[in-house]
Design an enzyme around this catalytic site. Sequence first.
Site, PDB file in Angstrom:
ATOM      1  N   GLY A 208       0.964  -1.095   0.092  1.00  0.00           N
ATOM      2  CA  GLY A 208      -0.025   0.005  -0.120  1.00  0.00           C
ATOM      3  C   GLY A 208       0.880   1.272   0.024  1.00  0.00           C
ATOM      4  O   GLY A 208       2.008   1.215  -0.227  1.00  0.00           O
ATOM      5  N   ASN A 209       0.192   2.360   0.300  1.00  0.00           N
ATOM      6  CA  ASN A 209       1.120   3.675   0.378  1.00  0.00           C
ATOM      7  C   ASN A 209       0.418   4.528   1.653  1.00  0.00           C
ATOM      8  O   ASN A 209      -0.466   4.022   2.258  1.00  0.00           O
ATOM      9  CB  ASN A 209       0.714   4.501  -0.973  1.00  0.00           C
ATOM     10  CG  ASN A 209      -0.546   4.756  -1.283  1.00  0.00           C
ATOM     11  OD1 ASN A 209      -1.252   5.195  -0.900  1.00  0.00           O
ATOM     12  ND2 ASN A 209      -1.077   4.017  -2.566  1.00  0.00           N
ATOM     13  N   ARG A 210       0.969   5.626   1.732  1.00  0.00           N
ATOM     14  CA  ARG A 210       0.524   6.685   2.871  1.00  0.00           C
ATOM     15  C   ARG A 210      -0.511   7.581   2.457  1.00  0.00           C
ATOM     16  O   ARG A 210      -1.021   8.341   3.425  1.00  0.00           O
ATOM     17  CB  ARG A 210       1.748   7.290   3.347  1.00  0.00           C
ATOM     18  CG  ARG A 210       3.098   6.429   3.647  1.00  0.00           C
ATOM     19  CD  ARG A 210       4.006   7.428   4.089  1.00  0.00           C
ATOM     20  NE  ARG A 210       5.377   6.664   4.554  1.00  0.00           N
ATOM     21  CZ  ARG A 210       5.598   5.928   5.420  1.00  0.00           C
ATOM     22  NH1 ARG A 210       4.768   6.325   6.558  1.00  0.00           N
ATOM     23  NH2 ARG A 210       6.590   5.271   5.843  1.00  0.00           N
ATOM     24  N   SER A 211      -1.403   7.436   1.509  1.00  0.00           N
ATOM     25  CA  SER A 211      -2.134   8.341   1.279  1.00  0.00           C
ATOM     26  C   SER A 211      -3.685   8.246   2.163  1.00  0.00           C
ATOM     27  O   SER A 211      -4.090   7.335   2.539  1.00  0.00           O
ATOM     28  CB  SER A 211      -2.974   8.100  -0.278  1.00  0.00           C
ATOM     29  OG  SER A 211      -3.838   9.145  -0.671  1.00  0.00           O
ATOM     30  N   ALA A 275      -3.885   7.890  -4.940  1.00  0.00           N
ATOM     31  CA  ALA A 275      -2.602   6.990  -4.880  1.00  0.00           C
ATOM     32  C   ALA A 275      -2.796   5.694  -5.328  1.00  0.00           C
ATOM     33  O   ALA A 275      -2.864   5.017  -4.487  1.00  0.00           O
ATOM     34  CB  ALA A 275      -1.858   7.212  -3.644  1.00  0.00           C
TER      35      ALA A 275
END
Length: 404
Positions: A208-211, A275
């Site tokens: 995943g990502n930090r969005s 994102a």
Amino acid sequence: MGKPKVVLGVSGGIAAYKACELLRRLTESGHDVRVVPTAASLNFVGEATWAALSGNPASTEVWETVHEVPHVRIGQSADLVVVAPATADLLAKAAHGLADDLLTNTLLTARCPVVFAPAMHTEMWEHPATQENVATLRRRGALVIEPAVGRLTGKDTGKGRLPDPEEIFEVCRQVLRRGVAAPDLAGRHVVISAGGTREPLDPVRFLGNRSSGKQGYALARTAVARGARVTLIAANTALADPAGVDVVRVGTAVQLREAVLKAAPDADVVVMAAAVADFRPAEYAGGKIKKKDGEDPAPVALVRNPDVLAEISADRAREGQVVVGFAAETDDVLDNGRAKLRRKGCDLLVVNEVGEARTFGSEENEAIILSSDGSEIPVPYGPKEALAEAIWDQVTQRYTPRRA
């Protein structure tokens, strides 16, 4: 300057009690609020409650304090009129210019922005008469927020629920900031993606990502305040649904692509603020991947995810559709952004620098809006709503009139 003057109209629906929370937020944020309830609404919340919470008298009749001509003065002096809840009956009276009580008289005399937050059973909201009344009010410049989907009275569930009072307050705040400016997205359907996709590796792990989704949600809120019909495709966010927005929840990049392609054919504008993961695991493990003593984990093979922004830019779902992309960069921000704009083929690309403690999850942002015509508009560091407004300002210069 004095406090902004807000008229809070309350019509006779069970959701009237929720207007108390909206009133609290308006007063605590420095607004001078005059509550104008209908006689029917007093069956749910009494006049004394409105007077105590607002610090101003609350009346329903045009014949009270006649020397002040309240049915004229209240509307004339207001900076904003918001009706929450707005019942089907109230919307009908407003659309047809009826004036049989203080609230409907106020609506006729108001020359400030007017916001309606409808609440009623699904069948009443979907009835052709109500839809025609809503269309009439919108055509005249009023902002009618789409109701939320959820639990209604009794066991009923559907579209017609009053949006969260905090989110109605956000719409009011946005409208007050814009003042008497026309709702320049009125009649437009905008599709916005927000948040960050997650690509499952096994039942408990994902890439995943930090969005956080906050920029996409700011875009949705500001679009509603500017009159748009908004579809928000939310990927793994923990944020409250913005008032007046149809929210579609997704998890992975493939699911997000499906949702965007489904919504895009009717959209005037598509904004890809989410994102979206570039890659996903080539294989999904049906059980949790175990750690084995003395052994290194097997490499995780990745495959490319679909490039949704490039796809919708190359194959516009409708003539004149505006497509906006986002580029989150960690270095060579402008050079990478310009190259991405050429590669993706979108109309606008919002480029910002990101990092572990920068932009993601923050309430602020700064960016440069790159255009396919070569222009570059810097947006200084500030609230994400300010960047959202700047993006919509650029969008409204580019879309073409809808064909009948």
